[in-house]
Design a protein around this motif. Structure first.
Motif, PDB file in Angstrom:
ATOM      1  N   ALA A 188      -2.163  -7.959   7.339  1.00 19.25           N
ATOM      2  CA  ALA A 188      -0.973  -8.675   7.807  1.00 19.25           C
ATOM      3  C   ALA A 188      -1.304  -9.794   8.771  1.00 19.25           C
ATOM      4  N   VAL A 209       2.758  -8.037   3.851  1.00 19.15           N
ATOM      5  CA  VAL A 209       2.206  -6.699   3.633  1.00 19.15           C
ATOM      6  C   VAL A 209       3.282  -5.636   3.817  1.00 19.15           C
ATOM      7  N   TYR A 210       3.301  -4.682   2.892  1.00 22.96           N
ATOM      8  CA  TYR A 210       4.231  -3.558   2.933  1.00 22.96           C
ATOM      9  C   TYR A 210       3.432  -2.251   2.943  1.00 22.96           C
ATOM     10  N   LEU A 211       3.797  -1.349   3.829  1.00 26.52           N
ATOM     11  CA  LEU A 211       3.221  -0.006   3.834  1.00 26.52           C
ATOM     12  C   LEU A 211       4.334   0.955   3.440  1.00 26.52           C
ATOM     13  N   HIS A 238       0.862  -1.187   0.000  1.00 31.51           N
ATOM     14  CA  HIS A 238       0.000   0.000   0.000  1.00 31.51           C
ATOM     15  C   HIS A 238       0.894   1.231   0.000  1.00 31.51           C
ATOM     16  N   GLU A 262     -11.392  -5.428   5.199  1.00 29.63           N
ATOM     17  CA  GLU A 262     -10.287  -6.305   4.781  1.00 29.63           C
ATOM     18  C   GLU A 262     -10.790  -7.446   3.906  1.00 29.63           C
ATOM     19  N   VAL A 272       3.732  -5.709   9.730  1.00 27.51           N
ATOM     20  CA  VAL A 272       3.736  -4.957   8.471  1.00 27.51           C
ATOM     21  C   VAL A 272       5.147  -4.443   8.201  1.00 27.51           C
ATOM     22  N   CYS A 314      -3.646  -2.198   6.464  1.00 28.49           N
ATOM     23  CA  CYS A 314      -2.392  -2.963   6.379  1.00 28.49           C
ATOM     24  C   CYS A 314      -2.221  -3.864   7.595  1.00 28.49           C
ATOM     25  N   ASN A 315      -2.528  -3.338   8.768  1.00 26.91           N
ATOM     26  CA  ASN A 315      -2.421  -4.148   9.985  1.00 26.91           C
ATOM     27  C   ASN A 315      -3.335  -5.371   9.914  1.00 26.91           C
ATOM     28  N   TYR A 327       7.404  -1.713   6.862  1.00 25.35           N
ATOM     29  CA  TYR A 327       7.260  -0.279   6.606  1.00 25.35           C
ATOM     30  C   TYR A 327       8.518   0.273   5.943  1.00 25.35           C
TER      31      TYR A 327
END
Length: 365
Positions: free
Chosen positions: A28, A35-37, A6, A356, A57, A24-25, A59
């Motif tokens: 994950a 998941v990548y923020l 995201h 989600e 996540v 995102c949380n 970051y």
């Protein structure tokens, strides 16, 4: 493994940014998701949501300065190519930083969420032309957060391929500060406690709320006490609001707060008097704790609030009608019913788990 990124400009304290962190949380937590923020800009822990990102996540920030950066565009593109994402989902004004990557990676699925009106998010002619072609060819799939957002998208882009996915929030937990706030603000007899949550900016239209509360207090024996919670983003506007409330001990500006749930939990009513809203996170938070909402009928709000069922809507954004909405709400006979309905609609529609699931189904139909 499903690799999901995201992308957002920054994680400043706004509703869209709040939602990106929550989503995102939640993503994950699902087995099989990596998941990548990704934030284009750096984020100060004191003024952003960066500290609320889950340890699950990944970051990353590219430390972009204000304005467009070709250097960041190239760095981000190279990073995404190396990571080989399955899904890349942009928000707000970050979409254009995906253009080179979109040309390089044909297997990645691309999405972009429009959190406001289509016109407000993308006012320039060139960017509108660019985005319309991406949406039209399904190179990037557009997501909107409400039926009102869908109508805005169709009118502005003359397309009908948008996906509606409502925003969401997790269940909120009161902090250790709750008892002291309850004692401080709920001690006054014969008084209704109203809370407004929103940055001090023109679109939030705090002037309307303040003037309506002042009109109510001038006319009624029972008074309304108003707490305005939010960071100051427009200093000249803030100074005008201070002048408007000078000497009024019923209205207090509290600045930005991390423990919004405490204030909503002690309040009798939550007020939004905005000129426009996409799908306000603050309203979702109010629904989650059963705080009765009094709102202007704008944007996604009118899709969320059923008058006298899950809250109260003014007839328009005029002062007298917003005052009448406050009066109707505070003297409404069956307030417990509104509170229960609010919590029920939150659980069924606006919990982050529901959002989600819809996002995951969209990523992997």
């Amino acid at each position: 493994m499903n690799k999901i990124a995201h992308l957002v400009g920054d994680l400043g304290r706004g509703g869209a940014e709040r939602f990106v962190v929550d989503l995102c949380n939640e993503l994950a937590e699902k087995r099989g998701n990596e998941v990548y923020l990704i934030s284009l800009c750096d984020n100060d822990p004191e003024t952003t949501f960066v500290n609320e990102i889950s340890d699950k996540v990944n970051y990353a920030s590219f430390y972009k300065s204000p304005g467009f950066s070709m250097e960041v565009l190239l760095e981000l593109t190279n990073w995404l190519v190396a990571e080989k994402m399955d899904v890349v989902h942009s928000h707000l004004n970050s979409l254009e930083y995906l253009l080179l990557y979109r040309l390089k990676r044909t297997k990645t699925k691309f999405f972009h969420t429009i959190h406001s009106t289509a016109e407000a998010e993308c006012p320039g002619r060139f960017l509108k032309f660019l985005r319309k072609n991406l949406y039209k060819r399904n190179l990037i799939r557009p997501i909107v957060v409400s039926k009102d957002g869908s109508e805005s998208f169709r009118k502005y882009y003359k397309l009908e391929n948008e996906i509606i996915i409502e925003n969401g929030r997790p269940f909120l937990t009161r902090t250790a500060e709750y008892p002291s706030l309850l004692n401080k603000y709920k001690g006054a007899p014969n008084t209704f406690l109203l809370v407004h949550v929103g940055r001090i900016i023109k679109v939030k239209n705090q002037r309307l709320l303040i003037e309506a509360v002042q009109q109510f207090n001038a006319a009624e024996e029972q008074k309304c006490r108003l707490l305005i919670v939010g960071d100051v983003r427009d200093e000249p506007l803030y100074q005008k609001l201070l002048e408007l409330t000078a000497g009024d001990h019923h209205i207090e500006f509290l600045g930005g707060k991390d423990n919004i749930v405490d204030y909503l939990s002690i309040a009798d009513f939550f007020c939004l008097s905005s000129f426009y809203e996409g799908m306000p996170i603050s309203l979702i938070e109010a629904l989650s704790v059963g705080c009765i909402s009094i709102c202007t009928p704008v944007g996604g709000i009118k899709n969320m609030i059923d008058h006298q069922v899950t809250g109260f809507l003014s007839k328009d954004e005029g002062l007298d009608n917003y005052y009448q909405a406050i009066r109707e709400a505070v003297f409404y006979a069956d307030k417990p019913k509104i509170r229960d309905n609010s919590k029920n609609i939150f659980r069924s529609t606006y919990h982050i788990g529901a959002s989600e699931r819809k996002h995951s189904q969209t990523y992997n139909p």
